[in-house]
Motif scaffolding. Structure first.
Motif, mmCIF file in Angstrom:
data_model
loop_
_atom_site.group_PDB
_atom_site.id
_atom_site.type_symbol
_atom_site.label_atom_id
_atom_site.label_comp_id
_atom_site.label_asym_id
_atom_site.label_seq_id
_atom_site.Cartn_x
_atom_site.Cartn_y
_atom_site.Cartn_z
ATOM 1 N N ASN A 6 0.903 -1.192 -0.022
ATOM 2 C CA ASN A 6 0.055 0.102 0.077
ATOM 3 C C ASN A 6 0.779 1.034 0.017
ATOM 4 O OD1 ASN A 6 -2.607 -1.428 0.447
ATOM 5 N ND2 ASN A 6 -1.568 -1.906 2.255
ATOM 6 N N HIS A 7 0.280 2.339 -0.315
ATOM 7 C CA HIS A 7 1.138 3.557 -0.348
ATOM 8 C C HIS A 7 0.146 4.748 -0.048
ATOM 9 C CE1 HIS A 7 2.988 6.891 -3.033
ATOM 10 N NE2 HIS A 7 3.748 6.698 -1.960
ATOM 11 N N GLY A 14 5.670 10.480 2.592
ATOM 12 C CA GLY A 14 4.838 9.258 2.297
ATOM 13 C C GLY A 14 5.402 7.977 2.607
ATOM 14 N N MET A 15 4.593 6.809 2.411
ATOM 15 C CA MET A 15 4.943 5.653 3.137
ATOM 16 C C MET A 15 4.527 4.398 2.252
ATOM 17 S SD MET A 15 3.820 4.236 7.039
ATOM 18 C CE MET A 15 2.192 4.036 6.812
ATOM 19 N N PHE A 16 5.296 3.522 1.948
ATOM 20 C CA PHE A 16 4.964 2.239 1.445
ATOM 21 C C PHE A 16 4.724 1.479 2.666
ATOM 22 C CE2 PHE A 16 7.224 4.402 -1.997
ATOM 23 C CZ PHE A 16 6.304 4.194 -2.968
ATOM 24 N N PHE A 17 3.632 0.409 2.601
ATOM 25 C CA PHE A 17 3.691 -0.374 3.761
ATOM 26 C C PHE A 17 2.609 -1.578 3.455
ATOM 27 C CE2 PHE A 17 0.093 2.514 3.552
ATOM 28 C CZ PHE A 17 -1.136 1.931 4.088
ATOM 29 N N ILE A 18 3.046 -2.590 4.192
ATOM 30 C CA ILE A 18 2.196 -3.830 4.145
ATOM 31 C C ILE A 18 1.510 -4.182 5.223
ATOM 32 C CG2 ILE A 18 2.451 -6.385 3.635
ATOM 33 C CD1 ILE A 18 5.186 -5.779 1.936
ATOM 34 N N GLU A 19 0.310 -4.661 5.235
ATOM 35 C CA GLU A 19 -0.439 -4.782 6.723
ATOM 36 C C GLU A 19 -1.002 -6.024 6.529
ATOM 37 O OE1 GLU A 19 -3.114 -1.715 7.255
ATOM 38 O OE2 GLU A 19 -3.929 -1.606 5.097
ATOM 39 N N LEU A 28 8.136 1.430 4.839
ATOM 40 C CA LEU A 28 9.067 2.239 4.636
ATOM 41 C C LEU A 28 8.667 3.659 4.415
ATOM 42 C CD1 LEU A 28 11.765 1.835 1.654
ATOM 43 C CD2 LEU A 28 10.708 3.734 1.747
ATOM 44 N N THR A 29 9.226 4.669 5.292
ATOM 45 C CA THR A 29 8.864 6.084 5.298
ATOM 46 C C THR A 29 9.774 6.907 4.510
ATOM 47 O OG1 THR A 29 9.969 6.665 7.133
ATOM 48 C CG2 THR A 29 7.646 5.768 7.290
ATOM 49 N N GLY A 53 11.635 -10.797 3.734
ATOM 50 C CA GLY A 53 11.647 -10.017 2.809
ATOM 51 C C GLY A 53 10.746 -9.110 2.531
ATOM 52 N N LEU A 54 9.953 -8.688 3.284
ATOM 53 C CA LEU A 54 9.024 -7.405 3.411
ATOM 54 C C LEU A 54 9.411 -6.056 3.113
ATOM 55 C CD1 LEU A 54 6.546 -8.550 6.172
ATOM 56 C CD2 LEU A 54 6.392 -9.199 3.597
ATOM 57 N N ALA A 55 10.582 -5.972 3.846
ATOM 58 C CA ALA A 55 11.343 -4.355 3.871
ATOM 59 C C ALA A 55 12.015 -4.511 2.394
ATOM 60 C CB ALA A 55 12.335 -4.130 4.689
ATOM 61 N N THR A 56 12.635 -5.562 2.057
ATOM 62 C CA THR A 56 13.212 -5.661 0.718
ATOM 63 C C THR A 56 12.163 -5.423 -0.636
ATOM 64 O OG1 THR A 56 14.865 -7.160 1.576
ATOM 65 C CG2 THR A 56 14.505 -7.152 -0.916
ATOM 66 N N LYS A 57 10.938 -5.782 -0.224
ATOM 67 C CA LYS A 57 9.840 -5.641 -1.167
ATOM 68 C C LYS A 57 9.587 -3.936 -1.214
ATOM 69 C CE LYS A 57 8.009 -10.120 -1.145
ATOM 70 N NZ LYS A 57 6.779 -10.988 -0.907
ATOM 71 N N LEU A 58 9.462 -3.249 -0.096
ATOM 72 C CA LEU A 58 9.034 -2.047 0.037
ATOM 73 C C LEU A 58 10.353 -0.960 -0.800
ATOM 74 C CD1 LEU A 58 7.660 -1.840 3.498
ATOM 75 C CD2 LEU A 58 6.211 -1.968 1.344
#
Length: 96
Positions: A6-7, A14-19, A28-29, A53-58
């Motif tokens: 999500n973004h 801004g922020m990209f995030f997974i929830e 990731l901000t 690997g979540l942060a890597t995806k972000l």
């Protein structure tokens, strides 16, 4: 289980995030400066989900976003900087 990215962005922050059902599990901000530089300032993943690997995806998503929006990236966050060092294809959007 979905790892949909999500973004959200407002006023150059801004922020990209997974929830998941319990809330944000990785984020990731960033901030976008007037000179077109996107500073990746923080990545974080909840302890129980580290190593997936979540942060890597972000970080990868932030690179995609920068390319689409003609931005350059300054990976201020140590994790983001490490990802940039590992991935040659990210260099085209990295600030020198």
């Amino acid at each position: 289980m979905s790892n949909k990215i999500n973004h959200k962005e407002a006023d150059g922050q801004g922020m990209f995030f997974i929830e998941d059902d319990n809330g944000i599990i990785s984020q990731l901000t960033y901030s976008i400066q007037n000179n077109g530089i996107m500073a990746l300032d923080h990545t974080e993943t909840v302890e129980q989900r580290k190593g997936e690997g979540l942060a890597t995806k972000l970080v990868k998503e932030s690179v995609s976003y920068a390319k689409k929006n003609d931005l350059m990236i300054d990976p201020v966050c140590p994790f983001a900087e490490e990802e940039f060092d590992k991935n040659k294809e990210y260099q085209e959007v990295r600030v020198n």
